[in-house]
Design a protein around this motif. Structure first.
Motif, PDB file in Angstrom:
ATOM      1  N   GLN A 112     -13.250 -17.390  -9.412  1.00 37.53           N
ATOM      2  CA  GLN A 112     -11.852 -17.216  -9.830  1.00 37.53           C
ATOM      3  C   GLN A 112     -11.120 -18.561  -9.804  1.00 37.53           C
ATOM      4  O   GLN A 112     -10.116 -18.731  -9.105  1.00 37.53           O
ATOM      5  N   ASP A 140      -8.727 -21.427 -11.027  1.00 43.51           N
ATOM      6  CA  ASP A 140      -7.424 -21.431 -11.695  1.00 43.51           C
ATOM      7  C   ASP A 140      -6.848 -22.853 -11.621  1.00 43.51           C
ATOM      8  O   ASP A 140      -7.289 -23.668 -10.812  1.00 43.51           O
ATOM      9  N   ARG A 165      -8.996 -18.359  -6.458  1.00 43.74           N
ATOM     10  CA  ARG A 165      -8.128 -17.300  -5.935  1.00 43.74           C
ATOM     11  C   ARG A 165      -8.844 -16.341  -4.997  1.00 43.74           C
ATOM     12  O   ARG A 165      -8.206 -15.790  -4.089  1.00 43.74           O
ATOM     13  N   ARG A 206      -4.942 -25.288 -21.387  1.00 43.19           N
ATOM     14  CA  ARG A 206      -6.340 -24.937 -21.179  1.00 43.19           C
ATOM     15  C   ARG A 206      -7.025 -25.062 -22.538  1.00 43.19           C
ATOM     16  O   ARG A 206      -6.687 -24.326 -23.475  1.00 43.19           O
ATOM     17  N   VAL A 217       0.044 -19.809 -14.706  1.00 39.36           N
ATOM     18  CA  VAL A 217      -1.306 -19.880 -14.144  1.00 39.36           C
ATOM     19  C   VAL A 217      -2.042 -18.561 -14.415  1.00 39.36           C
ATOM     20  O   VAL A 217      -1.433 -17.521 -14.685  1.00 39.36           O
ATOM     21  N   LEU A 218      -3.375 -18.620 -14.324  1.00 34.12           N
ATOM     22  CA  LEU A 218      -4.187 -17.453 -14.692  1.00 34.12           C
ATOM     23  C   LEU A 218      -3.940 -16.280 -13.762  1.00 34.12           C
ATOM     24  O   LEU A 218      -3.973 -15.123 -14.196  1.00 34.12           O
ATOM     25  N   THR A 219      -3.679 -16.553 -12.497  1.00 30.88           N
ATOM     26  CA  THR A 219      -3.520 -15.455 -11.548  1.00 30.88           C
ATOM     27  C   THR A 219      -2.291 -14.605 -11.869  1.00 30.88           C
ATOM     28  O   THR A 219      -2.179 -13.480 -11.378  1.00 30.88           O
ATOM     29  N   PRO A 276      -7.064 -11.663 -15.632  1.00 32.02           N
ATOM     30  CA  PRO A 276      -7.270 -13.110 -15.790  1.00 32.02           C
ATOM     31  C   PRO A 276      -8.633 -13.476 -16.380  1.00 32.02           C
ATOM     32  O   PRO A 276      -9.657 -12.936 -15.962  1.00 32.02           O
ATOM     33  N   TRP A 330     -10.661 -16.233 -16.017  1.00 30.54           N
ATOM     34  CA  TRP A 330     -10.753 -17.398 -15.130  1.00 30.54           C
ATOM     35  C   TRP A 330     -11.424 -18.566 -15.843  1.00 30.54           C
ATOM     36  O   TRP A 330     -12.143 -18.389 -16.822  1.00 30.54           O
TER      37      TRP A 330
END
Ligand code: ZN
Length: 270
Positions: free
Chosen positions: A113, A115, A152, A195, A239-241, A246, A248
């Motif tokens: 995970q 991020d 994460r 990204r 952010v991805l979280t 997500p 990742w």
């Protein structure tokens, strides 16, 4: 030092032009803090080389005594994580094993995970304890772009975020340290992160809950700040979280961060 003519090799130029106190490695220079800035300015004006050609990037901080980070410090990021804005700065740490220069390839083998977190990094230039907010920025040497890379699953396994924050290579920082005279207001900087080609983070340091001066003063209540210390000031939303499902970071991804006046920090994940 980045100049219009190229990257000046400070130690070699100081050998030739003086003063000799500048003929030191970057870690020693940073531990002297802003005391060497005036002679450095003089050298940059006097020297006509040598300039480095094709040198590899290194981190613009070296052997910091502390690397402190502030969590949940942007209003819209606190919202996306479902948390209310904290009443006091949420502090945690990374260690020097996490430092990585511009252009680094970060190994994510076995991690699930991963991020990114685009952040404004503050580098301390002068020793201080119990600083007043009005004097806090005088103790800043300069600023840099940083990525508070986070895993994460490891971050949330226990009550301490540490494990997911200080994996080897999880603090890309650079490409430069920009001295504070070139950053008149650290609370008026656009901060963006991509990204691959997708713009994920697009915010402004004006959205910080605790300003740079408040953070520096707060930390110095209990800890003596030393030249070369690094403080990461939190990440904005995107952010991805914060996503529902997500996607990742995967091997081969890049994350690039730009902050007004501080340059572009690129990192690849493998
Ligand atoms: Zn962070």
């Amino acid at each position: 030092v980045a100049t219009d003519a190229g990257i000046l090799d400070v130690a070699a130029a100081a050998e030739a032009f003086g003063p000799r106190e500048l003929a030191v490695d970057p870690a020693t220079f940073l531990h002297h803090g802003d005391r060497l800035l005036a002679p450095l300015r003089g050298l940059v004006e006097a020297a006509d080389g040598p300039f480095l050609d094709g040198a590899p990037w290194d981190t613009p901080v070296q052997a910091p005594r502390k690397i402190l980070c502030v969590g949940l410090n942007y209003r819209r990021h606190a919202e996306e994580t479902g948390k209310s804005a904290p009443a006091e700065p949420v502090l945690f740490a990374k260690f020097p094993n996490a430092l990585a220069p511009h252009g680094a390839v970060v190994d994510t083998a076995g991690l699930t995970q991963v991020d990114f977190e685009a952040e404004l990094a503050v580098v301390i230039g002068r020793t201080g304890k119990r600083l007043r907010e009005e004097e806090a920025l005088d103790h800043v040497l300069g600023y840099a772009v940083a990525n508070d890379v986070s895993e994460r699953d490891l971050q949330k396994r226990s009550g301490q975020w540490l494990l997911g924050k200080t994996v080897d290579g999880f603090l890309p920082i650079g490409p430069y340290l920009v001295t504070r005279d070139e950053v008149p207001n650290p609370q008026a900087l656009r901060i963006r992160g991509w990204r691959n080609d997708e713009l994920r983070q697009d915010s402004d340091t004006a959205d910080m809950i605790f300003s740079v001066r408040e953070i520096v003063a707060y930390v110095s209540r209990t800890m003596t700040l030393s030249p070369g210390d690094v403080i990461l000031t939190g990440t904005p939303e995107g952010v991805l979280t914060g996503d529902d499902d997500p996607d990742w970071i995967r091997a081969g991804d890049t994350y690039a961060i730009e902050i007004d006046g501080l340059g572009r920090l690129e990192t690849r994940f493998a």
